[in-house]
Design a protein around this motif. Sequence first.
Motif, short mmCIF file in Angstrom:
data_model
loop_
_atom_site.label_atom_id
_atom_site.label_comp_id
_atom_site.label_asym_id
_atom_site.label_seq_id
_atom_site.Cartn_x
_atom_site.Cartn_y
_atom_site.Cartn_z
N ASP A 77 20.86 62.72 1.27
CA ASP A 77 20.32 63.97 0.72
C ASP A 77 19.16 64.50 1.57
OD1 ASP A 77 22.14 64.00 -1.31
OD2 ASP A 77 20.79 63.21 -2.85
N ASN A 79 18.55 63.86 4.72
CA ASN A 79 19.11 64.30 6.01
C ASN A 79 19.81 65.65 5.88
OD1 ASN A 79 18.49 62.49 8.13
ND2 ASN A 79 19.82 60.95 7.19
N ARG A 80 20.50 65.83 4.76
CA ARG A 80 21.22 67.10 4.55
C ARG A 80 20.24 68.26 4.46
NH1 ARG A 80 22.26 68.90 -0.14
NH2 ARG A 80 22.10 66.88 -1.15
#
Length: 261
Positions: A77, A79-80
């Motif tokens: 999450d 990283n996204r």
Amino acid sequence: MELRIKGKTELVTGASAGLGYATATTLHLEGARVAICSRDESRIFNAAKRISGGGPEVMPFACDLTIRDNIEKLIADVNRLSGRIDILVANCGGPPVGRHDSVSEEDWQTGYNRTFMSAIRLIETVLPGMKEHHFGRIILITSISAKQPIDNLLLSNSYRAGLLGYAKTVSKEIASFGVTINTVMPGYTRTERLDYLADEISAKTGQTKEQIFAEWANLNPAGRLGQPEELAALVTFLASEQAAYITGTAIAVDGGRTAGI
Ligand code: NAD
């Protein structure tokens, strides 16, 4: 000193209170993009609001770090939302207290997942991205119990010493990728964890919390308890670009309590 933290993405775990909260706040003040997590959704959203203080947004995540799948989702999450993680401050709750004849098999499992494996799983999950980007700063918050065992904290003494061995070993394996890993070891510092430990002792001995805090303060040459911001300042330096040549170390923030040299 210009720490060159501005714009870097950092994840501080166990950050709704105490040392994690203070660290996230200091890194945010230095201009990092901050993601924080802890178990309770309302507490972590509230912490994010307070850290942000009207400045750049802080990303809150509710995540119980004792479960591997949760950690993988958390890292995915972050990283996204931000593309990468440059700085990881691996922090979680302490293990149950007790002696060899009072801790149960269940206590050992709790400490293993909460205090030991949470840090290792977090690190192993962020490392591939850091190695790929040739930059990373990993800081583990442990305890002086890692080097100087504390009475009635068998699980802390055992698991935190293990984390020092893990961090030192991994530091050598990842140094050539521009990724450092260091450990900070708090002594007695005024947080909720300290209240919990004092309550446990108070229930057994009948001493007041104030008496217990005064005894702890007298255990170190500084003669006082630490403040979370004092530990956060060290973590922030270790997270900076300037700290590139510091890796595999374990530094106590304990008012001089640790006896060894
Ligand atoms: P704290 O109890 O005040 O805060 C711990 C944070 O971790 C909170 O945000 C809590 O919600 C979060 N947390 C706990 N369990 C979690 C889980 N399973 N998943 C996700 N988040 C979780 O503790 P603190 O005083 O800030 O200490 C941080 C660490 O440093 C602990 O491991 C503690 O044992 C250790 N430590 C503290 C002291 C001290 O004097 N405060 C001294 C030595 C070591």
